[in-house]
Enzyme design. Sequence first.
Site, short mmCIF file in Angstrom:
data_model
loop_
_atom_site.label_atom_id
_atom_site.label_comp_id
_atom_site.label_asym_id
_atom_site.label_seq_id
_atom_site.Cartn_x
_atom_site.Cartn_y
_atom_site.Cartn_z
CE1 TYR A 160 111.91 24.65 7.49
CE2 TYR A 160 110.11 23.15 6.99
CZ TYR A 160 111.41 23.56 6.80
OH TYR A 160 112.21 22.88 5.90
CG ASP A 219 101.87 14.89 11.77
OD1 ASP A 219 102.71 15.75 11.44
OD2 ASP A 219 102.14 13.92 12.50
CE LYS A 221 113.10 25.54 3.97
NZ LYS A 221 114.47 25.88 3.59
CB SER A 255 110.17 21.59 2.53
OG SER A 255 109.44 20.64 3.25
#
Length: 338
Positions: A151, A297, A155, A126
């Site tokens: 998360y 974000d 990855k 990702s």
Amino acid sequence: MNKKVLITGGAGYIGSHAAVTFLEAGYDVVILDNFSNGSADTVRRVEDISKRGLRLIEGDIRDKSCLHQIFSENEVYAVLHFAGLKSVAESVSDPLRYYENNVAGTVFLCEAMEEANVRRLVFSSSATVYGDPVENPVSERCLTGKLSSPYGRSKSMVEEVLQDIAAAKPAWHIAILRYFNPAGAHPSGLIGESPNGPPNNLIPYISQVAAGWRDVLRVFGDDYPTPDGTGVRDYIHVQDLAEGHLSALEAINKRAGLHIWNLGTGRGYSVLEVIRAFEIASGRSINFEIERRRLGDVAECWADPTKAQMELNWKANRSLTEMMTDAWRWQKNSLPSA
Ligand code: NAD
Ligand code: WQD
């Protein structure tokens, strides 16, 4: 005889689209999924779309005996590894579950592959591994940044595990695909994204507001240093993404070792641009309110897809309008889950 691919997580959103692409390209397909976020119905629809049969196994990548049985009963040419948990927020509240499923699960899978002499792997990574990118567009050379969620770290950890395997075992052929923001659905309207409960991602949320399932979209921040102040992302049609996997497998077949490719369009759109595009595609107006920024974000993140274009002879061709049109067609065919 057709080559056979094992698709872990093939009953989910991206894996089901990849299954259609591979069946249509003449591969045989075995899907392994534990249905934690996918369904047998999706797999039946994959068969309907491609007009081909496949083998579906309900099971878990953490189940060694299940993996052993799959590899002994099937001559697997390559593994496309989509199975994983993907909620950023959930990973913050339940990190162990994410490390166990995503990291340990991948280790079990690679062990079983090694035992079975299956050494071609395409892994779903990702753009989240770039964290808050130091520059945009983001190329594969860009340092992977400080990550804000378990998360994202799961990855990144799997990428490191795969780097170590490739360094130790030259017979492996590994593609790490860093997806930007997957969106849209199959144009048949038969498969697409089905979030459980309130969606975390922008486009499923907009779709549900358009369908009247939810009252209002919260736009997380309009004070970012972007042209209209809202977050900018590289949305890529799930069909383009699926085709990228086919090109990646063909590429690693010719070259051993580990290769990393960004799968994105190279173009960023803001939240407000996405809302406008969805309104045009659906003919519905989207009720939204500006809220505070969402924790974790970044202002913008969009891909430099040159490496994939050059080395895979692949390019994302579908427009934002097509993503919105296909997402809306799928939404109209869906029933509320919660
Ligand atoms: P999804 O949840 O729709 O699909 C994942 C599938 O894996 C589900 O069907 C689920 O039941 C299955 N699964 C999960 N854990 C499993 C296990 N232990 N054993 C067997 N099956 C298991 O998610 P998706 O959007 O299709 O994502 C596919 C992959 O791509 C994931 O690894 C995800 O992290 C990665 N990814 C997704 C996005 C995105 O925005 N959708 C972006 C970048 C990367
Ligand atoms: C896009 C933009 C939000 C929802 C996430 C994961 C990433 C990857 C893809 C798996 C941002 C804004 C969103 C809403 C909003 N997944 N937004 N209101 O955050 O870029 O990436 O999904 O690997 O790891 O972090 O995607 O769709 O959540 O957000 O305003 O209700 O939309 O702030 O600017 P994101 P997203």
